[in-house]
Design a protein around this motif. Structure first.
Motif, PDB file in Angstrom:
ATOM      1  N   LEU A  48       0.824  -1.206   0.000  1.00 49.84           N
ATOM      2  CA  LEU A  48       0.000   0.000   0.000  1.00 49.84           C
ATOM      3  C   LEU A  48       0.865   1.267   0.000  1.00 49.84           C
ATOM      4  N   THR A  49       1.949   1.225   0.752  1.00 47.66           N
ATOM      5  CA  THR A  49       2.862   2.372   0.806  1.00 47.66           C
ATOM      6  C   THR A  49       3.490   2.622  -0.563  1.00 47.66           C
ATOM      7  N   LYS A  50       3.938   1.547  -1.205  1.00 48.62           N
ATOM      8  CA  LYS A  50       4.530   1.681  -2.547  1.00 48.62           C
ATOM      9  C   LYS A  50       3.491   2.197  -3.541  1.00 48.62           C
ATOM     10  N   ALA A  51       2.270   1.657  -3.458  1.00 48.20           N
ATOM     11  CA  ALA A  51       1.211   2.109  -4.368  1.00 48.20           C
ATOM     12  C   ALA A  51       0.925   3.596  -4.168  1.00 48.20           C
ATOM     13  N   ALA A  52       0.924   4.047  -2.926  1.00 44.74           N
ATOM     14  CA  ALA A  52       0.681   5.477  -2.664  1.00 44.74           C
ATOM     15  C   ALA A  52       1.799   6.327  -3.246  1.00 44.74           C
ATOM     16  N   LYS A  53       3.047   5.886  -3.073  1.00 42.72           N
ATOM     17  CA  LYS A  53       4.190   6.633  -3.622  1.00 42.72           C
ATOM     18  C   LYS A  53       4.143   6.693  -5.145  1.00 42.72           C
ATOM     19  N   GLU A  58      -5.336   3.976  -5.183  1.00 42.61           N
ATOM     20  CA  GLU A  58      -6.735   3.681  -5.509  1.00 42.61           C
ATOM     21  C   GLU A  58      -6.863   2.326  -6.215  1.00 42.61           C
ATOM     22  N   GLY A  59      -5.993   2.060  -7.173  1.00 42.83           N
ATOM     23  CA  GLY A  59      -6.027   0.783  -7.891  1.00 42.83           C
ATOM     24  C   GLY A  59      -5.718  -0.393  -6.976  1.00 42.83           C
ATOM     25  N   LYS A  60      -4.765  -0.218  -6.080  1.00 41.59           N
ATOM     26  CA  LYS A  60      -4.407  -1.295  -5.145  1.00 41.59           C
ATOM     27  C   LYS A  60      -5.562  -1.572  -4.190  1.00 41.59           C
ATOM     28  N   TYR A  87      -3.744   3.903   5.560  1.00 43.31           N
ATOM     29  CA  TYR A  87      -4.025   3.002   4.436  1.00 43.31           C
ATOM     30  C   TYR A  87      -4.878   1.809   4.883  1.00 43.31           C
ATOM     31  N   LEU A  88      -4.538   1.256   6.035  1.00 43.76           N
ATOM     32  CA  LEU A  88      -5.303   0.120   6.551  1.00 43.76           C
ATOM     33  C   LEU A  88      -6.731   0.547   6.878  1.00 43.76           C
TER      34      LEU A  88
END
Length: 159
Positions: A48-53, A58-60, A87-88
Protein backbone atom coordinates in the motif's frame (compact mmCIF):
# COMPACT_ATOMS: atom_id res chain seq x y z
CA UNK A 1 -26.19 -20.18 1.84
CA UNK A 2 -26.50 -16.50 2.69
CA UNK A 3 -23.29 -14.52 2.75
CA UNK A 4 -23.44 -11.95 5.58
CA UNK A 5 -20.13 -10.06 5.16
CA UNK A 6 -18.99 -10.81 8.68
CA UNK A 7 -15.44 -10.58 10.00
CA UNK A 8 -13.34 -12.80 12.21
CA UNK A 9 -10.64 -11.51 14.52
CA UNK A 10 -8.29 -14.13 15.99
CA UNK A 11 -6.40 -12.79 19.02
CA UNK A 12 -3.65 -14.72 20.78
CA UNK A 13 0.02 -15.10 21.52
CA UNK A 14 2.38 -16.21 18.76
CA UNK A 15 2.18 -19.91 18.03
CA UNK A 16 -1.37 -20.67 19.22
CA UNK A 17 -2.76 -21.43 15.75
CA UNK A 18 -4.28 -18.16 14.52
CA UNK A 19 -2.70 -18.34 11.07
CA UNK A 20 -3.49 -22.05 10.78
CA UNK A 21 -7.17 -21.37 11.53
CA UNK A 22 -7.31 -18.55 8.99
CA UNK A 23 -5.83 -20.82 6.32
CA UNK A 24 -8.38 -23.54 7.11
CA UNK A 25 -11.17 -20.97 6.76
CA UNK A 26 -9.65 -19.84 3.47
CA UNK A 27 -9.82 -23.41 2.18
CA UNK A 28 -13.48 -23.54 3.22
CA UNK A 29 -14.15 -20.31 1.34
CA UNK A 30 -12.46 -21.67 -1.77
CA UNK A 31 -14.50 -24.87 -1.50
CA UNK A 32 -17.64 -22.69 -1.37
CA UNK A 33 -16.44 -20.67 -4.38
CA UNK A 34 -15.73 -17.47 -2.45
CA UNK A 35 -12.69 -15.55 -3.66
CA UNK A 36 -10.01 -15.10 -1.02
CA UNK A 37 -6.69 -13.35 -0.65
CA UNK A 38 -4.16 -14.04 2.13
CA UNK A 39 -1.45 -11.51 2.99
CA UNK A 40 0.84 -10.77 5.92
CA UNK A 41 0.16 -7.32 7.34
CA UNK A 42 3.75 -6.16 6.87
CA UNK A 43 3.59 -7.09 3.18
CA UNK A 44 0.20 -5.42 2.83
CA UNK A 45 1.52 -2.19 4.34
CA UNK A 46 4.60 -2.35 2.11
CA UNK A 47 2.41 -2.77 -0.99
CA UNK A 48 0.00 0.00 0.00
CA UNK A 49 2.86 2.37 0.81
CA UNK A 50 4.53 1.68 -2.55
CA UNK A 51 1.21 2.11 -4.37
CA UNK A 52 0.68 5.48 -2.66
CA UNK A 53 4.19 6.63 -3.62
CA UNK A 54 3.55 5.54 -7.22
CA UNK A 55 0.15 7.30 -7.21
CA UNK A 56 -1.58 3.90 -7.58
CA UNK A 57 -3.20 3.55 -4.14
CA UNK A 58 -6.74 3.68 -5.51
CA UNK A 59 -6.03 0.78 -7.89
CA UNK A 60 -4.41 -1.29 -5.14
CA UNK A 61 -7.37 -0.71 -2.80
CA UNK A 62 -9.77 -1.73 -5.60
CA UNK A 63 -7.70 -4.87 -6.24
CA UNK A 64 -7.84 -5.88 -2.56
CA UNK A 65 -11.53 -5.05 -2.32
CA UNK A 66 -12.54 -7.40 -5.11
CA UNK A 67 -12.04 -10.49 -2.92
CA UNK A 68 -15.00 -11.78 -0.91
CA UNK A 69 -12.68 -12.64 1.99
CA UNK A 70 -9.43 -10.83 2.71
CA UNK A 71 -7.16 -12.42 5.30
CA UNK A 72 -4.65 -10.10 6.95
CA UNK A 73 -2.17 -12.08 9.03
CA UNK A 74 -0.07 -10.81 11.93
CA UNK A 75 -1.59 -7.36 12.46
CA UNK A 76 0.40 -5.58 15.14
CA UNK A 77 3.66 -7.49 15.00
CA UNK A 78 5.26 -4.42 13.43
CA UNK A 79 4.33 -0.86 14.54
CA UNK A 80 2.35 1.25 12.09
CA UNK A 81 3.47 4.58 10.73
CA UNK A 82 0.67 7.18 10.57
CA UNK A 83 0.48 6.67 6.79
CA UNK A 84 0.29 2.89 7.10
CA UNK A 85 -2.47 3.14 9.71
CA UNK A 86 -4.36 5.44 7.36
CA UNK A 87 -4.02 3.00 4.44
CA UNK A 88 -5.30 0.12 6.55
CA UNK A 89 -8.21 2.26 7.73
CA UNK A 90 -9.11 3.08 4.11
CA UNK A 91 -9.06 -0.60 3.20
CA UNK A 92 -11.22 -1.67 6.14
CA UNK A 93 -13.65 1.21 5.55
CA UNK A 94 -14.14 0.19 1.92
CA UNK A 95 -14.87 -3.40 2.89
CA UNK A 96 -17.24 -2.51 5.75
CA UNK A 97 -20.58 -4.31 5.34
CA UNK A 98 -19.61 -5.30 1.77
CA UNK A 99 -16.84 -7.88 2.12
CA UNK A 100 -15.39 -10.03 4.91
CA UNK A 101 -12.08 -9.82 6.73
CA UNK A 102 -10.20 -12.38 8.75
CA UNK A 103 -7.51 -10.80 10.89
CA UNK A 104 -4.94 -12.46 13.11
CA UNK A 105 -3.20 -10.45 15.81
CA UNK A 106 -1.18 -10.86 18.96
CA UNK A 107 -2.42 -7.52 20.33
CA UNK A 108 -5.52 -7.25 22.50
CA UNK A 109 -8.10 -4.76 21.25
CA UNK A 110 -7.27 -2.49 24.20
CA UNK A 111 -3.79 -1.92 22.70
CA UNK A 112 -4.87 -1.02 19.16
CA UNK A 113 -4.83 2.74 19.82
CA UNK A 114 -1.21 2.43 20.88
CA UNK A 115 -0.43 0.08 17.98
CA UNK A 116 -1.77 2.56 15.42
CA UNK A 117 -0.31 5.57 17.20
CA UNK A 118 -3.69 7.30 16.96
CA UNK A 119 -6.50 6.29 19.34
CA UNK A 120 -9.16 8.09 17.27
CA UNK A 121 -8.15 6.27 14.08
CA UNK A 122 -7.95 2.95 15.93
CA UNK A 123 -11.44 3.50 17.39
CA UNK A 124 -12.87 4.28 13.95
CA UNK A 125 -11.15 1.23 12.45
CA UNK A 126 -12.30 -1.04 15.29
CA UNK A 127 -15.84 0.35 15.06
CA UNK A 128 -16.08 -0.89 11.48
CA UNK A 129 -14.10 -4.08 11.99
CA UNK A 130 -15.95 -5.29 15.09
CA UNK A 131 -19.51 -4.32 14.10
CA UNK A 132 -20.21 -7.59 12.25
CA UNK A 133 -17.46 -9.66 13.77
CA UNK A 134 -16.65 -12.77 15.71
CA UNK A 135 -13.76 -12.14 18.09
CA UNK A 136 -12.00 -15.37 18.99
CA UNK A 137 -9.40 -15.21 21.76
CA UNK A 138 -7.03 -18.16 21.71
CA UNK A 139 -5.29 -18.74 25.04
CA UNK A 140 -2.22 -20.82 25.66
CA UNK A 141 1.42 -21.12 24.87
CA UNK A 142 3.08 -21.48 21.50
CA UNK A 143 2.59 -24.83 19.85
CA UNK A 144 6.01 -24.44 18.23
CA UNK A 145 7.81 -24.15 21.58
CA UNK A 146 5.70 -26.47 23.73
CA UNK A 147 8.20 -29.33 23.49
CA UNK A 148 11.09 -27.02 24.36
CA UNK A 149 9.22 -25.63 27.38
CA UNK A 150 8.36 -29.15 28.56
CA UNK A 151 11.98 -30.22 28.14
CA UNK A 152 13.26 -27.21 30.10
CA UNK A 153 10.75 -27.82 32.89
CA UNK A 154 11.79 -31.48 33.07
CA UNK A 155 15.49 -30.52 33.26
CA UNK A 156 14.69 -28.03 36.02
CA UNK A 157 12.91 -30.72 38.06
CA UNK A 158 15.82 -33.12 37.60
CA UNK A 159 18.42 -30.64 38.87
Amino acid sequence: MTYRHENILFIGSPGVGKTHLSIVLRLGCIKNEKSTYFIHCSELIEQLTKAAKDNKLEGKLRFLNRYAVLIIDEVGFIPFSPEAANYLFQLISRRYEKKSLIITTNKPISQWGEMFGDPALANALLDRLLHHSKVIKIPGRSYRTKDLVSELEERRRES
